[in-house]
Motif scaffolding. Structure first.
Motif, PDB file in Angstrom:
ATOM      1  N   GLU A  40       0.837  -1.191   0.000  1.00 15.75           N
ATOM      2  CA  GLU A  40       0.000   0.000   0.000  1.00 15.75           C
ATOM      3  C   GLU A  40       0.880   1.253   0.000  1.00 15.75           C
ATOM      4  OE1 GLU A  40      -3.435   0.174  -0.092  1.00 15.75           O
ATOM      5  OE2 GLU A  40      -3.314  -1.956  -0.478  1.00 15.75           O
ATOM      6  N   PRO A  41       0.352   2.362  -0.547  1.00 19.13           N
ATOM      7  CA  PRO A  41       1.140   3.602  -0.507  1.00 19.13           C
ATOM      8  C   PRO A  41       1.281   4.124   0.912  1.00 19.13           C
ATOM      9  CG  PRO A  41      -1.051   4.016  -1.380  1.00 19.13           C
ATOM     10  CD  PRO A  41      -0.923   2.526  -1.222  1.00 19.13           C
ATOM     11  N   ILE A  42       2.382   4.800   1.158  1.00 18.64           N
ATOM     12  CA  ILE A  42       2.620   5.373   2.479  1.00 18.64           C
ATOM     13  C   ILE A  42       1.804   6.660   2.657  1.00 18.64           C
ATOM     14  CG2 ILE A  42       4.623   6.749   1.860  1.00 18.64           C
ATOM     15  CD1 ILE A  42       5.872   5.837   4.517  1.00 18.64           C
ATOM     16  N   GLY A  43       1.421   7.265   1.522  1.00 15.75           N
ATOM     17  CA  GLY A  43       0.610   8.476   1.573  1.00 15.75           C
ATOM     18  C   GLY A  43      -0.199   8.640   0.308  1.00 15.75           C
ATOM     19  N   ILE A  44      -1.350   9.306   0.440  1.00 13.32           N
ATOM     20  CA  ILE A  44      -2.228   9.599  -0.694  1.00 13.32           C
ATOM     21  C   ILE A  44      -2.541  11.077  -0.649  1.00 13.32           C
ATOM     22  CG2 ILE A  44      -4.470   9.156  -1.767  1.00 13.32           C
ATOM     23  CD1 ILE A  44      -4.427   6.389  -0.408  1.00 13.32           C
ATOM     24  N   ALA A  45      -2.365  11.760  -1.781  1.00 14.82           N
ATOM     25  CA  ALA A  45      -2.652  13.197  -1.848  1.00 14.82           C
ATOM     26  C   ALA A  45      -3.646  13.456  -2.972  1.00 14.82           C
ATOM     27  CB  ALA A  45      -1.372  13.982  -2.099  1.00 14.82           C
ATOM     28  N   ASP A  46      -4.613  14.301  -2.686  1.00 14.99           N
ATOM     29  CA  ASP A  46      -5.596  14.712  -3.686  1.00 14.99           C
ATOM     30  C   ASP A  46      -5.339  16.153  -4.084  1.00 14.99           C
ATOM     31  OD1 ASP A  46      -7.063  12.315  -3.826  1.00 14.99           O
ATOM     32  OD2 ASP A  46      -8.157  12.816  -2.006  1.00 14.99           O
ATOM     33  N   THR A  47      -5.498  16.430  -5.371  1.00 10.97           N
ATOM     34  CA  THR A  47      -5.357  17.766  -5.938  1.00 10.97           C
ATOM     35  C   THR A  47      -4.028  18.403  -5.525  1.00 10.97           C
ATOM     36  OG1 THR A  47      -7.750  17.963  -5.671  1.00 10.97           O
ATOM     37  CG2 THR A  47      -6.574  19.922  -6.366  1.00 10.97           C
TER      38      THR A  47
END
Length: 185
Positions: A40-47
């Motif tokens: 899984e990704p360590i972080g998710i960022a939107d926009t």
């Protein structure tokens, strides 16, 4: 007395073995879940709107994307842009050239951005390059692809392979060109 002592030891060993046998359980599902969590990704960022500057603080590039997945926890860390990107590259005179792609991966150790799916490069000079895949090397500020390209220069559409160019799009090369060409006499 010897037989009673031996019999008691034997019963203790059997009781211990039976206890161990019934206390063991199959935790293979739990082991599989550990592997999933590591993927899984360590972080998710939107926009997101990332701005890159050169060594003296002048804006060199701007990366805009609706979503970024951060996999920097891996041995060969990267950032994934599953919903595409818009990459704006500024030349020395502050002119903007833009690259659009449906999908991209930016590799942390190599500073290479792999652009995939309907890649469009629109230069500040009005020229356009279309390719299924293209790369942008952030260290050398170089755009290139080893695949097929379609390009529009001064309104004339042509085809070729192996495109590469500097950040300013002053020095570019397309090999194996084909299509309509106009030559000055």
């Amino acid at each position: 007395m010897n037989t009673t002592y031996l019999h008691t030891i034997k019963n203790i060993v059997i009781a211990f073995a039976v206890t161990m046998f019934f206390s063991c359980k199959n935790n293979f599902d739990d082991v599989q879940k550990i592997g999933v969590l590591q993927n899984e990704p360590i972080g998710i960022a939107d926009t997101i709107n990332l701005k890159y500057s050169d060594s003296i603080g002048i804006l060199a590039a701007n990366l805009i994307s609706p979503k970024m997945l951060d996999y920097s926890n891996r041995i060969f860390g990267f950032s994934e842009f599953p919903k595409g990107i818009e990459l704006i590259i500024y030349d020395k005179d502050r002119n903007e050239s833009k690259i659009f792609a449906d999908y991209a991966i930016a590799y942390n150790k190599t500073d290479l951005i792999d652009l995939r799916g309907n890649v469009i490069l629109a230069t500040h000079k009005g020229d356009s390059i279309f390719a299924p895949q293209m790369y942008y090397d952030q260290k050398t500020e170089w755009v290139f692809t080893n695949g097929d390209v379609k390009f529009s220069l001064d309104g004339s559409l042509s085809f070729g392979r192996f495109f590469d160019s500097d950040r300013n799009f002053d020095e570019w090369t397309i090999l194996e060109q084909s299509g309509d060409f106009e030559f000055d006499n």
